[in-house]
Design a protein around this motif. Structure first.
Motif, PDB file in Angstrom:
ATOM      1  N   LEU A 297      59.674  -1.486 -77.101  1.00 35.24           N
ATOM      2  CA  LEU A 297      58.630  -0.473 -77.017  1.00 35.24           C
ATOM      3  C   LEU A 297      57.543  -0.943 -76.066  1.00 35.24           C
ATOM      4  O   LEU A 297      57.318  -2.151 -75.913  1.00 35.24           O
ATOM      5  CB  LEU A 297      57.999  -0.217 -78.385  1.00 35.24           C
ATOM      6  N   GLU A 298      56.879   0.000 -75.466  1.00 33.69           N
ATOM      7  CA  GLU A 298      55.705  -0.357 -74.669  1.00 33.69           C
ATOM      8  C   GLU A 298      54.602  -0.812 -75.611  1.00 33.69           C
ATOM      9  O   GLU A 298      54.189  -0.080 -76.510  1.00 33.69           O
ATOM     10  CB  GLU A 298      55.229   0.839 -73.846  1.00 33.69           C
ATOM     11  N   THR A 299      54.145  -2.030 -75.427  1.00 33.76           N
ATOM     12  CA  THR A 299      53.116  -2.572 -76.311  1.00 33.76           C
ATOM     13  C   THR A 299      51.777  -2.774 -75.601  1.00 33.76           C
ATOM     14  O   THR A 299      50.824  -3.243 -76.206  1.00 33.76           O
ATOM     15  CB  THR A 299      53.560  -3.918 -76.912  1.00 33.76           C
ATOM     16  N   SER A 300      51.709  -2.417 -74.325  1.00 33.85           N
ATOM     17  CA  SER A 300      50.435  -2.559 -73.609  1.00 33.85           C
ATOM     18  C   SER A 300      49.438  -1.489 -74.027  1.00 33.85           C
ATOM     19  O   SER A 300      48.310  -1.480 -73.549  1.00 33.85           O
ATOM     20  CB  SER A 300      50.664  -2.488 -72.093  1.00 33.85           C
TER      21      SER A 300
ATOM     22  N   GLN B 141      60.997   1.021 -89.038  1.00 34.88           N
ATOM     23  CA  GLN B 141      60.073  -0.084 -88.812  1.00 34.88           C
ATOM     24  C   GLN B 141      59.338   0.123 -87.494  1.00 34.88           C
ATOM     25  O   GLN B 141      59.899   0.636 -86.522  1.00 34.88           O
ATOM     26  CB  GLN B 141      60.870  -1.393 -88.772  1.00 34.88           C
ATOM     27  N   GLY B 142      58.065  -0.261 -87.462  1.00 32.40           N
ATOM     28  CA  GLY B 142      57.326  -0.226 -86.215  1.00 32.40           C
ATOM     29  C   GLY B 142      57.605  -1.462 -85.379  1.00 32.40           C
ATOM     30  O   GLY B 142      58.441  -2.307 -85.712  1.00 32.40           O
TER      31      GLY B 142
ATOM     32  N   PRO C 233      58.866   5.839 -86.591  1.00 32.73           N
ATOM     33  CA  PRO C 233      57.487   6.219 -86.931  1.00 32.73           C
ATOM     34  C   PRO C 233      56.999   7.363 -86.053  1.00 32.73           C
ATOM     35  O   PRO C 233      57.482   7.562 -84.930  1.00 32.73           O
ATOM     36  CB  PRO C 233      56.692   4.925 -86.648  1.00 32.73           C
ATOM     37  N   ALA C 234      56.048   8.125 -86.561  1.00 34.46           N
ATOM     38  CA  ALA C 234      55.378   9.111 -85.722  1.00 34.46           C
ATOM     39  C   ALA C 234      54.841   8.398 -84.483  1.00 34.46           C
ATOM     40  O   ALA C 234      54.502   7.213 -84.519  1.00 34.46           O
ATOM     41  CB  ALA C 234      54.243   9.782 -86.496  1.00 34.46           C
TER      42      ALA C 234
ATOM     43  N   ARG D 119      53.882   4.065 -83.732  1.00 38.92           N
ATOM     44  CA  ARG D 119      55.083   3.315 -83.347  1.00 38.92           C
ATOM     45  C   ARG D 119      54.844   1.827 -83.199  1.00 38.92           C
ATOM     46  O   ARG D 119      55.781   1.029 -83.303  1.00 38.92           O
ATOM     47  CB  ARG D 119      55.657   3.894 -82.053  1.00 38.92           C
ATOM     48  N   ASN D 120      53.606   1.427 -82.950  1.00 41.05           N
ATOM     49  CA  ASN D 120      53.294   0.013 -82.809  1.00 41.05           C
ATOM     50  C   ASN D 120      52.511  -0.526 -84.003  1.00 41.05           C
ATOM     51  O   ASN D 120      51.863  -1.565 -83.901  1.00 41.05           O
ATOM     52  CB  ASN D 120      52.517  -0.244 -81.514  1.00 41.05           C
TER      53      ASN D 120
END
Length: 465
Positions: free
Chosen positions: A68-71, A309-310, A433-434, A438-439
């Motif tokens: 996932l993009e975590t920035s 899970q996120g 997750p919505a 998501r993070n």
């Protein structure tokens, strides 16, 4: 008196007859209703049958989101640590952050013949998950030979190993929320002194500065092991800072000067922060309902549970039984109807053990996607397009947790209608997750199709000729 008595006697004699007549007229058994009355006046194309409910089987499987993009997660409030959940195993999180001087100037920035006194840091932690009774050691590495860009996206599987050395720049211990204080090496501080008077000075602008000083990488020294809970620490880079203390040795120099260096500030937009994440699902506990490692990626055998899970973790896969939709269409044709018009397609999934502990760890909202990593969304749930057009994430399929029932309910009418008409051929979707969650660190434990409480997809529709 005799006259009045005679009139009253006549009135009560007629009353039973009147009541009998009214009762006879109102009895439903005496009325025959022709349901087809008037149908010959309606064009055949408009003939329809009353609303019908059908339940369609949904198969469930266990998969992973992978990346996932975590920035954009927890804007400058990243997590760092190692934590074990008995349902989903271990998660390890490291955080990259860059830093900038307070303001950019270039000409004789540090004055005449500057000499370093010391350089200090203050790293603030505003929250923690897991065991906060034990101190953990955080190693901080200087990142080299890489230039991160503000307008780029960085994902959880980004490999930082080529850009950090074997020895951390500094380390500290931390127990739960609080602020860690310490001193950085003088060698590092001396490299920050740049007194050139040209545009080559690293303090001329943020691009030059970040090319020479890309940032720092925070990593927990020891991973949580089986039998431990571990700890995730939430950093607040807006409250964290570094100070470079120095003095000038020239005749007009001040005794003490300092340069503040920030990890985040609302004054500029040149800050970057993201996390890298790894999962070890073998450390889950199947005896407590944890995910079996062999079930992950198995799309042949329907699962007993789903795990949502996120942080690029586990996700559920939902596959609508195609043959049942085809059977509904065939039945409609056999009855002389050509079209199924959906009023509502409602999907319900039930939590496992819907008590306080599970509610505390579960997501308040879930979403259904075609492929979230590839940004392929259901038409009625496209948060990216929604954010562009409305400047907000308002698109929803429902998906909110009803805490009284322990059930998530989704309205996927448009999606299922397209399956019925053949405009959509993807019968498998992702349960995650919505989008805005998501993070997050949460996770939801849900009954799968191979359980006493399988997901229910109820279709309410009208048959049309």
């Amino acid at each position: 008196m005799t006259h009045c008595s005679k009139n009253n006697t006549h009135h009560f004699t007629l009353l039973p007859l009147l009541l009998s007549t009214l009762l006879l007229l109102s009895l439903p058994s005496c009325t025959q209703r022709d349901d087809a009355f008037g149908n010959d006046l309606v064009p055949p194309s408009q003939h329809m049958r009353s609303t019908i409910d059908s339940t369609v089987l949904v198969h469930t499987y266990i998969s992973t989101c992978d990346s996932l993009e975590t920035s954009v997660s927890g804007y400058y409030e990243p997590l760092v640590g190692s934590y074990i959940d008995p349902l989903t195993g271990r998660i390890d999180i490291q955080a990259f952050v860059n830093y900038s001087p307070f303001g950019f100037r270039h000409s004789h920035y540090f004055g005449e013949n500057p000499v370093i006194d010391s350089m200090r840091y203050a790293i603030t932690f505003t929250g923690a998950i897991g065991d906060t009774t034990k101190s953990v050691t955080v190693d901080v590495y200087e990142v080299k030979d890489y230039h991160f860009h503000q307008d780029s996206a960085y994902f959880s599987n980004f490999d930082m190993s080529p850009y950090i050395g074997a020895t951390p720049l500094f380390s500290f211990e931390q127990k739960g929320p609080g602020t860690a204080y310490g001193r950085l090496p003088d060698e590092f501080a001396k490299r920050l002194l740049d007194n050139t008077q040209s545009k080559e000075n690293i303090y001329y602008n943020d691009t030059l500065f970040h090319k020479k000083f890309p940032g720092l990488y925070f990593k927990l020294r020891n991973q949580a092991t089986a039998g431990e809970e571990g700890t995730l620490l939430k950093m607040d880079m807006a409250q964290s800072t570094m100070y470079l203390f120095y003095h000038n040795t020239g005749p007009n120099g001040l005794d003490t000067l300092d340069q503040q260096i920030l990890f985040y500030s609302d004054r500029t937009y040149d800050y970057i922060c993201f996390t890298t994440i790894q999962h070890d699902y073998t450390l889950s506990d199947p005896s407590k309902g944890g995910v079996p490692a062999t079930a992950i990626g198995d799309t042949t055998h329907a699962s007993e549970y789903m795990y949502v899970q996120g942080l690029a973790g586990l996700m559920g896969q939902l596959r609508i039984e195609k043959s049942q939709l085809e059977r509904l269409q065939q039945q409609a044709v056999e009855q002389g109807y050509s079209h199924i018009a959906l009023h509502r397609a409602e999907l319900k999934v039930r939590m496992v053990d819907s008590g306080y502990e599970q509610y505390n760890k579960s997501f308040t909202g879930l979403g259904i996607y075609h492929n979230m990593i590839g940004y392929e969304f259901l038409d009625e749930y496209n948060p990216i397009l929604d954010a562009i057009t409305t400047n907000n994430y308002t698109a929803t399929l429902g998906g909110s947790l009803n805490r009284s029932l322990g059930i998530y309910t989704f309205d996927i009418t448009s999606y299922v209608q397209k399956l019925l008409t053949g405009k959509e051929e993807r019968y498998t979707t992702e349960l995650l997750p919505a989008y805005l969650q998501r993070n997050d660190t949460g996770r939801s434990w849900i009954y799968g199709s191979n359980s006493p409480y399988p997901p229910l997809l109820v279709l309410t529709y009208t048959l049309i000729k």
